[in-house]
Every structure is written in C-alpha cells, then in structure tokens.
Design a protein around this motif. Structure first.
Motif, short mmCIF file in Angstrom:
data_model
loop_
_atom_site.label_atom_id
_atom_site.label_comp_id
_atom_site.label_asym_id
_atom_site.label_seq_id
_atom_site.Cartn_x
_atom_site.Cartn_y
_atom_site.Cartn_z
N LYS A 1 -0.41 25.08 38.28
CA LYS A 1 0.28 26.59 37.76
C LYS A 1 0.30 27.89 38.77
N GLU A 2 -0.95 28.20 39.35
CA GLU A 2 -0.73 29.24 40.92
C GLU A 2 -0.25 29.39 41.98
N MET A 3 0.43 27.67 42.66
CA MET A 3 1.36 27.80 43.80
C MET A 3 2.62 28.25 43.12
N GLN A 4 3.45 27.65 42.54
CA GLN A 4 4.47 28.20 41.74
C GLN A 4 5.57 29.37 41.70
N ASP A 5 4.29 30.27 41.66
CA ASP A 5 4.82 31.42 42.81
C ASP A 5 3.88 32.14 43.98
N ASN A 6 3.77 31.26 44.39
CA ASN A 6 3.01 31.88 45.45
C ASN A 6 3.88 31.59 46.68
N THR A 7 3.96 32.93 47.14
CA THR A 7 5.39 33.04 48.78
C THR A 7 4.34 32.99 49.90
N ASP A 8 3.27 33.19 50.08
CA ASP A 8 2.31 33.15 51.20
C ASP A 8 1.65 31.72 51.75
N LYS A 9 2.20 31.28 51.19
CA LYS A 9 2.15 29.52 51.67
C LYS A 9 3.23 28.57 51.65
N THR A 10 3.32 27.47 52.78
CA THR A 10 4.47 26.49 52.57
C THR A 10 3.69 25.80 52.28
N VAL A 11 5.02 25.01 51.19
CA VAL A 11 4.20 23.98 50.48
C VAL A 11 5.12 22.51 50.97
N ALA A 12 4.57 21.44 50.18
CA ALA A 12 5.61 20.08 50.05
C ALA A 12 5.36 20.04 48.56
N LEU A 13 6.08 19.24 48.20
CA LEU A 13 6.04 18.59 46.63
C LEU A 13 6.93 16.66 47.03
N ILE A 14 5.93 16.05 46.29
CA ILE A 14 6.43 14.83 46.68
C ILE A 14 6.33 13.72 44.88
N THR A 15 7.57 12.94 45.00
CA THR A 15 7.58 13.07 44.06
C THR A 15 8.84 12.18 44.17
N ASP A 16 8.16 10.87 42.86
CA ASP A 16 9.40 9.90 43.03
C ASP A 16 10.50 9.85 42.36
N VAL A 17 11.59 9.08 42.37
CA VAL A 17 12.90 9.07 41.97
C VAL A 17 13.00 7.77 41.72
N SER A 18 12.94 6.49 42.20
CA SER A 18 13.29 5.37 42.08
C SER A 18 13.22 4.54 42.61
N THR A 19 12.76 3.60 41.91
CA THR A 19 12.41 1.71 42.42
C THR A 19 13.20 1.20 42.32
N GLN A 20 13.98 -0.16 43.19
CA GLN A 20 15.16 -1.05 42.89
C GLN A 20 14.37 -2.24 43.77
#
Length: 123
Positions: A29-48
């Motif tokens: 939550k604290e990072m969702q509106d933070n514009t002072d840092k560059t952040v990466a978000l890694i999520t699953d999309v699919s598995t085949q």
C-alpha cells in the motif's frame, strides 16, 4: 509462484542502476502512490505444459510479467536501464516474449514499462 521468486532473485542480482525495490504478486500500500522510487512488480501470467510424449508431459513454461514504475525525474538512462534488464534475463535463459511501450500515468505522472518473460522448466 516459483518463477516470480526466481525472477525476483535474478533481477536483484543484476543490481540495475536506478532500481530501488522489487516486489512480487502486488505492491505494498505504501508504494502504490510513491513516486520517489523506481520499483519492479513481478506477477504470474500463465503456465503451459509442454514436451508431451508417452501420454504425459515433461516440462512446463511459466510466463511472468515484469512491470517497472519509474520514479519522477529519473537520473539514469531509461534505455540503459532497460538494456541491463533485458540482457540479464536473456543471459539467464529466459525468453523475452513481449516488450510493451512505456506508458504515462496522468495521475502520478510516472512512466511505466512492462515486459513478458517465459522460462521453460523440465519436470
């Protein structure tokens, strides 16, 4: 989930100049509106499942999405930043399946960038 953790470890090991934090699944939550840092978000999309034979499968392909949210007024080259990430994943035998164009968020005024990466794993 395993591939997101693997991708997070790889991205952290690259020590990309300008990348402040790496998250999986969701942003705190604290990072969702933070514009002072560059952040990466890694999520699953699919598995085949893949490599079929003898009425079974022998490998799987995990697809993940890597999103980068750049801080406002970055002091690093965006093209060098992207190149470091792409070369790092490519060298670690991830397939780069799609590279999205950078998008501008009118609310936060941040640029974001997304790429899709695939890793095949033998079972």
């Amino acid at each position: 989930m395993e591939s997101t953790v693997e991708a997070k470890k790889l991205l952290a090991s690259l020590a990309v100049t300008g990348l402040d934090n790496i998250y999986t699944v969701n942003l705190p939550k604290e990072m969702q509106d933070n514009t002072d840092k560059t952040v990466a978000l890694i999520t699953d999309v699919s598995t085949q499942l893949s490599d079929f034979g003898n009425d079974t499968f022998y490998s799987r392909e995990d697809l993940i999405e890597l999103q980068i949210f750049h801080k406002l007024k970055p002091r690093y080259s965006l093209s060098e930043f992207e190149k470091e990430i792409l070369k790092g994943f490519f060298s670690a035998h991830w397939s780069i399946t799609e590279i999205k164009a950078k998008t501008y968020d009118p609310d936060t005024q941040q640029l974001s960038w997304a790429i899709y990466l695939k890793k095949q794993k033998e079972l």
